[in-house]
Design an enzyme around this catalytic site. Structure first.
Site, PDB file in Angstrom:
ATOM      1  N   LYS A 142      38.560  12.974  52.704  1.00  0.00           N
ATOM      2  CA  LYS A 142      39.288  14.077  52.078  1.00  0.00           C
ATOM      3  C   LYS A 142      40.561  14.406  52.848  1.00  0.00           C
ATOM      4  O   LYS A 142      40.527  14.558  54.071  1.00  0.00           O
ATOM      5  CB  LYS A 142      38.397  15.321  52.033  1.00  0.00           C
ATOM      6  CG  LYS A 142      37.132  15.125  51.198  1.00  0.00           C
ATOM      7  CD  LYS A 142      37.337  15.485  49.758  1.00  0.00           C
ATOM      8  CE  LYS A 142      37.249  16.978  49.568  1.00  0.00           C
ATOM      9  NZ  LYS A 142      37.401  17.359  48.153  1.00  0.00           N
ATOM     10  N   LYS A 171      34.816   1.968  49.631  1.00  0.00           N
ATOM     11  CA  LYS A 171      33.600   1.393  49.054  1.00  0.00           C
ATOM     12  C   LYS A 171      33.310   0.024  49.663  1.00  0.00           C
ATOM     13  O   LYS A 171      34.256  -0.714  49.968  1.00  0.00           O
ATOM     14  CB  LYS A 171      33.761   1.193  47.536  1.00  0.00           C
ATOM     15  CG  LYS A 171      34.070   2.451  46.766  1.00  0.00           C
ATOM     16  CD  LYS A 171      34.308   2.176  45.277  1.00  0.00           C
ATOM     17  CE  LYS A 171      34.553   3.495  44.557  1.00  0.00           C
ATOM     18  NZ  LYS A 171      34.890   3.332  43.133  1.00  0.00           N
ATOM     19  N   GLU A 227      38.503   9.086  36.002  1.00  0.00           N
ATOM     20  CA  GLU A 227      38.862  10.488  36.146  1.00  0.00           C
ATOM     21  C   GLU A 227      39.947  10.852  35.141  1.00  0.00           C
ATOM     22  O   GLU A 227      40.921  10.110  34.993  1.00  0.00           O
ATOM     23  CB  GLU A 227      39.368  10.689  37.580  1.00  0.00           C
ATOM     24  CG  GLU A 227      39.317  12.086  38.076  1.00  0.00           C
ATOM     25  CD  GLU A 227      38.043  12.412  38.876  1.00  0.00           C
ATOM     26  OE1 GLU A 227      37.103  11.594  38.954  1.00  0.00           O
ATOM     27  OE2 GLU A 227      38.014  13.529  39.401  1.00  0.00           O
ATOM     28  N   GLU A 241      40.422   3.166  47.527  1.00  0.00           N
ATOM     29  CA  GLU A 241      40.952   3.677  46.255  1.00  0.00           C
ATOM     30  C   GLU A 241      41.405   5.120  46.421  1.00  0.00           C
ATOM     31  O   GLU A 241      40.949   5.803  47.328  1.00  0.00           O
ATOM     32  CB  GLU A 241      39.833   3.660  45.186  1.00  0.00           C
ATOM     33  CG  GLU A 241      39.231   2.294  44.991  1.00  0.00           C
ATOM     34  CD  GLU A 241      38.015   2.317  44.061  1.00  0.00           C
ATOM     35  OE1 GLU A 241      37.633   3.394  43.570  1.00  0.00           O
ATOM     36  OE2 GLU A 241      37.452   1.235  43.856  1.00  0.00           O
ATOM     37  N   LYS A 247      41.136   8.996  45.715  1.00  0.00           N
ATOM     38  CA  LYS A 247      40.097   9.897  45.224  1.00  0.00           C
ATOM     39  C   LYS A 247      40.818  10.817  44.256  1.00  0.00           C
ATOM     40  O   LYS A 247      41.517  11.744  44.659  1.00  0.00           O
ATOM     41  CB  LYS A 247      39.455  10.691  46.359  1.00  0.00           C
ATOM     42  CG  LYS A 247      38.327  11.574  45.854  1.00  0.00           C
ATOM     43  CD  LYS A 247      37.619  12.287  46.981  1.00  0.00           C
ATOM     44  CE  LYS A 247      36.401  13.052  46.513  1.00  0.00           C
ATOM     45  NZ  LYS A 247      36.547  13.763  45.245  1.00  0.00           N
ATOM     46  N   SER A 307      27.444  12.248  43.496  1.00  0.00           N
ATOM     47  CA  SER A 307      28.655  12.678  44.179  1.00  0.00           C
ATOM     48  C   SER A 307      28.975  11.641  45.260  1.00  0.00           C
ATOM     49  O   SER A 307      28.397  10.549  45.266  1.00  0.00           O
ATOM     50  CB  SER A 307      28.393  14.053  44.775  1.00  0.00           C
ATOM     51  OG  SER A 307      29.577  14.579  45.282  1.00  0.00           O
ATOM     52  N   LEU A 308      29.872  11.972  46.176  1.00  0.00           N
ATOM     53  CA  LEU A 308      30.180  11.064  47.283  1.00  0.00           C
ATOM     54  C   LEU A 308      29.992  11.801  48.598  1.00  0.00           C
ATOM     55  O   LEU A 308      30.279  12.990  48.694  1.00  0.00           O
ATOM     56  CB  LEU A 308      31.635  10.581  47.187  1.00  0.00           C
ATOM     57  CG  LEU A 308      31.973   9.537  46.135  1.00  0.00           C
ATOM     58  CD1 LEU A 308      33.477   9.383  45.986  1.00  0.00           C
ATOM     59  CD2 LEU A 308      31.338   8.193  46.489  1.00  0.00           C
ATOM     60  N   ARG A 327      31.241  14.348  33.884  1.00  0.00           N
ATOM     61  CA  ARG A 327      30.137  14.142  34.808  1.00  0.00           C
ATOM     62  C   ARG A 327      29.225  15.367  34.850  1.00  0.00           C
ATOM     63  O   ARG A 327      28.032  15.275  35.017  1.00  0.00           O
ATOM     64  CB  ARG A 327      30.668  13.850  36.220  1.00  0.00           C
ATOM     65  CG  ARG A 327      29.593  13.489  37.211  1.00  0.00           C
ATOM     66  CD  ARG A 327      30.201  13.152  38.562  1.00  0.00           C
ATOM     67  NE  ARG A 327      30.401  14.322  39.378  1.00  0.00           N
ATOM     68  CZ  ARG A 327      29.518  14.770  40.279  1.00  0.00           C
ATOM     69  NH1 ARG A 327      28.400  14.120  40.474  1.00  0.00           N
ATOM     70  NH2 ARG A 327      29.771  15.849  40.973  1.00  0.00           N
TER      71      ARG A 327
HETATM   72  S1  IVH Z   1      33.150   6.101  42.418  1.00  0.00           S
HETATM   73  C1  IVH Z   1      28.932   8.029  43.115  1.00  0.00           C
HETATM   74  N1  IVH Z   1      35.715   6.248  42.858  1.00  0.00           N
HETATM   75  O1  IVH Z   1      34.725  11.987  43.240  1.00  0.00           O
HETATM   76  C2  IVH Z   1      30.194   7.265  43.093  1.00  0.00           C
HETATM   77  N2  IVH Z   1      34.565   8.269  42.360  1.00  0.00           N
HETATM   78  O2  IVH Z   1      33.422  13.784  45.104  1.00  0.00           O
HETATM   79  C3  IVH Z   1      31.283   8.010  42.451  1.00  0.00           C
HETATM   80  N3  IVH Z   1      36.009  10.244  42.269  1.00  0.00           N
HETATM   81  O3  IVH Z   1      31.617  12.055  41.650  1.00  0.00           O
HETATM   82  C4  IVH Z   1      32.067   7.132  41.560  1.00  0.00           C
HETATM   83  N4  IVH Z   1      37.915   9.197  42.705  1.00  0.00           N
HETATM   84  O4  IVH Z   1      33.693  11.883  40.224  1.00  0.00           O
HETATM   85  C5  IVH Z   1      34.605   6.948  42.563  1.00  0.00           C
HETATM   86  N5  IVH Z   1      38.001   6.176  43.234  1.00  0.00           N
HETATM   87  C6  IVH Z   1      36.902   6.878  42.936  1.00  0.00           C
HETATM   88  C7  IVH Z   1      36.917   8.275  42.717  1.00  0.00           C
HETATM   89  C8  IVH Z   1      35.719   8.937  42.440  1.00  0.00           C
HETATM   90  C9  IVH Z   1      37.346  10.382  42.431  1.00  0.00           C
HETATM   91  C10 IVH Z   1      35.087  11.396  42.014  1.00  0.00           C
HETATM   92  C11 IVH Z   1      33.785  11.078  41.341  1.00  0.00           C
HETATM   93  C12 IVH Z   1      32.702  11.546  42.295  1.00  0.00           C
HETATM   94  C13 IVH Z   1      33.432  12.548  43.090  1.00  0.00           C
HETATM   95  C14 IVH Z   1      32.804  12.769  44.430  1.00  0.00           C
END
Ligand code: IVH
Length: 236
Positions: A201, A177, A87, A35, A37, A7-8, A53
């Site tokens: 968020k 990132k 996504e 980027e 989300k 997750s993030l 996922r």
């Molecule tokens: S990078 C562990 N980039 O948000 C790194 N994820 O709440 C995650 N998500 O699990 C991959 N936009 O499913 C990344 N620009 C983005 C994203 C993104 C949405 C999702 C992803 C992650 C979740 C976390």
């Protein structure tokens, strides 16, 4: 998944984002990528298998939905013909035009694009949807990425938010990132999230509620406390 999809970590203000930036930037010029989300279903396409996922360890094989899905990756838009991580969403313009005519299995229109994505993903049989012209988009996480240095971020924050919010995809925040992939990797991850990225968020909706109890969720190597909250209305 061969390696868990994590997750993030989350931030709710620019101050919280900057605290993360200041912790990991090596110089004021450290490059960051900003980027959207995306608010959809996180998925991975490799070895001709499209999988969600899920909980990060076990996803669902949704390869039967491939005929509905178009990939958008840097410099490419078309059938899923290359490995991608991103996504699954419905583009805002597609939702307005296509989904105002597409009827659900039991009749009626989809209320919003998130419902429609979930609804389509739950179908056993997609022929009817294909016939009605339904389309989903797998947005590769690399598609939209704004580069900025750590030092510039606070003064460019407002403009970056505006620019990203005009993109035609459902989103519920930004992802920040570290651009140096090798450096980000070297920082490793907690059991929940990698250290080299953070999610900001969008939410100005907060409410107070009551903690009713705590349940323990049994994972492979750990126990996770899960809070049980009294339901509270938050913008519907
Ligand atoms: S990078 C562990 N980039 O948000 C790194 N994820 O709440 C995650 N998500 O699990 C991959 N936009 O499913 C990344 N620009 C983005 C994203 C993104 C949405 C999702 C992803 C992650 C979740 C976390």
């Amino acid at each position: 998944h061969r390696t868990p999809l994590l997750s993030l970590d989350k931030a709710y203000s620019l101050d919280e984002v900057m605290a993360w930036v200041d912790k990991y930037r090596r110089t004021p010029d450290e490059l960051l990528l900003i980027e959207p989300k995306y608010d959809g279903i996180s998925a991975n396409y490799s070895d001709r298998v499209l999988a969600t996922r899920g909980d990060g360890v076990d996803g669902e094989d949704i390869s039967d939905k491939l005929p509905l899905i178009e990939l958008e990756a840097p410099g490419y838009r078309g059938p899923l013909n290359r490995p991608a991580r991103g996504e699954i969403v419905i583009r805002d313009d597609d939702f307005r035009t296509l989904y105002s005519h597409i009827t659900k299995k039991g009749g009626g229109l989809y209320k919003n694009s998130r419902n429609a994505v979930a609804g389509l993903m739950g179908l056993k049989e997609i022929d009817d949807m294909l016939g009605q012209g339904a389309k989903l988009t797998l947005v590769d996480y690399d598609l939209i990425s704004i580069q900025v240095t750590a030092e510039e971020l606070p003064k460019r924050w407002g403009a970056i938010l505006e620019e990203i919010e005009t993109k035609p995809y459902p989103m519920d925040g930004l992802v920040i990132k570290l651009a140096d992939h090798a450096y980000a990797e070297s920082l490793g991850a907690t059991s929940h999230h990698p250290r080299g990225a953070i999610a900001y968020k969008f939410t100005n909706l907060r409410a107070e509620t009551k903690l009713l109890g705590v349940e323990w969720s049994f994972g492979k190597n750990c126990l996770t406390p899960v809070a049980l909250l009294e339901p509270v209305d938050l913008g519907g």
